[in-house]
Design a protein around this motif. Structure first.
Motif, PDB file in Angstrom:
ATOM      1  N   ASP A   1      13.420  -1.380  -4.322  1.00 29.28           N
ATOM      2  CA  ASP A   1      14.106  -2.279  -3.507  1.00 29.28           C
ATOM      3  C   ASP A   1      13.169  -2.941  -2.359  1.00 29.28           C
ATOM      4  O   ASP A   1      13.269  -4.241  -2.174  1.00 29.28           O
ATOM      5  CB  ASP A   1      15.136  -1.495  -2.712  1.00 29.28           C
ATOM      6  N   SER A   2      12.162  -2.147  -2.140  1.00 32.08           N
ATOM      7  CA  SER A   2      11.080  -2.525  -1.134  1.00 32.08           C
ATOM      8  C   SER A   2      10.375  -3.592  -1.654  1.00 32.08           C
ATOM      9  O   SER A   2       9.895  -4.430  -1.007  1.00 32.08           O
ATOM     10  CB  SER A   2      10.484  -1.452  -0.408  1.00 32.08           C
TER      11      SER A   2
ATOM     12  N   GLN B   1       1.006  -1.145   0.106  1.00 34.05           N
ATOM     13  CA  GLN B   1       0.277  -0.155  -0.058  1.00 34.05           C
ATOM     14  C   GLN B   1       0.911   1.265   0.062  1.00 34.05           C
ATOM     15  O   GLN B   1       0.623   2.147  -0.904  1.00 34.05           O
ATOM     16  CB  GLN B   1      -1.021  -0.082   1.261  1.00 34.05           C
ATOM     17  N   VAL B   2       1.938   1.352   0.868  1.00 34.62           N
ATOM     18  CA  VAL B   2       2.725   2.281   0.839  1.00 34.62           C
ATOM     19  C   VAL B   2       3.604   2.576  -0.513  1.00 34.62           C
ATOM     20  O   VAL B   2       3.730   3.628  -1.149  1.00 34.62           O
ATOM     21  CB  VAL B   2       3.870   2.351   2.029  1.00 34.62           C
ATOM     22  N   GLN B   3       4.163   1.591  -1.011  1.00 34.00           N
ATOM     23  CA  GLN B   3       4.773   1.426  -2.378  1.00 34.00           C
ATOM     24  C   GLN B   3       3.922   2.148  -3.358  1.00 34.00           C
ATOM     25  O   GLN B   3       4.145   2.484  -4.436  1.00 34.00           O
ATOM     26  CB  GLN B   3       5.196   0.295  -2.484  1.00 34.00           C
ATOM     27  N   SER B   4       2.717   1.546  -3.340  1.00 29.77           N
ATOM     28  CA  SER B   4       1.696   1.892  -4.433  1.00 29.77           C
ATOM     29  C   SER B   4       1.642   3.491  -4.415  1.00 29.77           C
ATOM     30  O   SER B   4       1.713   4.097  -5.619  1.00 29.77           O
ATOM     31  CB  SER B   4       0.337   1.418  -4.235  1.00 29.77           C
TER      32      SER B   4
ATOM     33  N   ALA C   1      11.206  -1.762   5.341  1.00 30.63           N
ATOM     34  CA  ALA C   1      11.092  -0.327   5.759  1.00 30.63           C
ATOM     35  C   ALA C   1      12.372   0.482   5.258  1.00 30.63           C
ATOM     36  O   ALA C   1      11.982   1.713   4.932  1.00 30.63           O
ATOM     37  CB  ALA C   1      11.022  -0.413   7.342  1.00 30.63           C
ATOM     38  N   GLU C   2      13.448   0.244   5.509  1.00 26.18           N
ATOM     39  CA  GLU C   2      14.754   0.896   5.275  1.00 26.18           C
ATOM     40  C   GLU C   2      14.813   1.765   4.049  1.00 26.18           C
ATOM     41  O   GLU C   2      15.064   2.959   4.002  1.00 26.18           O
ATOM     42  CB  GLU C   2      15.844   0.054   5.347  1.00 26.18           C
ATOM     43  N   PRO C   3      14.368   1.042   2.806  1.00 30.93           N
ATOM     44  CA  PRO C   3      14.446   1.512   1.578  1.00 30.93           C
ATOM     45  C   PRO C   3      13.292   2.539   1.440  1.00 30.93           C
ATOM     46  O   PRO C   3      13.666   3.703   0.779  1.00 30.93           O
ATOM     47  CB  PRO C   3      13.933   0.412   0.472  1.00 30.93           C
TER      48      PRO C   3
END
Length: 210
Positions: A168-169, A13-16, A45-47
């Motif tokens: 990456d994520s 969801q965040v990546q989207s 999370a880091e990426p």
């Protein structure tokens, strides 16, 4: 921390949202996205945190211009997953229908006629579907187009793009690449997507990609 399906859904969801066009609405969501990202395992999370750090210290006009220059003007970084597998050939149309069928089966209907509507294979759309529609089917679609995703991820890193960290994520939510997948990436980097007698321009060179 073990990556669970709940972690994957949250990350997708965040990546989207981060793979969409950066606008004022997205900017207003950054504090929430950062808070949600902190609940994820480090590999996911880091990426995302690195991308948010960059985005929050970059003028919105500059970030939007970089997005357009990266994803709208360079086929090498096309966010449309079927392009890597089928180019602009007739087979791509059938592949797009498969995405639409998957969404429809899950009870989702894309309005392809509205202004600004994305094609069903746009990475942001696929990630949102995987997060909120059908996790298993969404993950399968991502895995089926893993070679294109990996080629885009490597190319974005080579170009120094901040969106490489988002990829990456995404990659971290999927199974590790096996030998066959690495071979597919290498072949796609060397040959580009399939071509047909429809005036498709040659795929841009992939530089130092494997």
């Amino acid at each position: 921390m073990t990556i669970t399906d709940a972690h994957r859904a949250t990350a997708w969801q965040v990546q989207s949202l981060l793979m969409g066009y950066p606008d004022e609405q997205l900017l207003g969501r950054f504090p929430l996205l950062r808070a949600v990202t902190r609940t994820l395992p480090t590999a996911l999370a880091e990426p995302l945190t690195a991308f948010l750090d960059h985005a929050e210290t970059t003028a919105l006009t500059e970030l939007a211009a970089a997005y357009v220059a990266t994803f709208d003007h360079r086929r090498r970084f096309s966010p449309y997953l079927t392009y890597f597998a089928y180019g602009d050939t007739r087979k791509r149309g059938m592949a797009l229908l498969r995405f639409k069928h998957a969404y429809r089966t899950a009870g989702l209907e894309l309005d392809g006629t509205s202004d600004g509507a994305e094609l069903p294979d746009h990475l942001a759309v696929v990630l949102e579907f995987a997060a909120t529609g059908d996790l298993a089917v969404g993950q399968r679609l991502l895995i089926e187009h893993r070679a294109g995703l990996e080629l885009m991820r490597l190319g974005l890193h080579e170009a120094g793009s901040p969106w490489a960290r988002v990829l990456d994520s995404v990659s971290a939510t999927l199974p590790p690449l096996g030998r066959r997948e690495h071979e597919k990436v290498a072949r796609l980097a060397a040959e580009g997507p399939p071509e047909e007698e429809v005036g498709l321009a040659p795929f841009p060179p992939s530089g130092g990609l494997p």
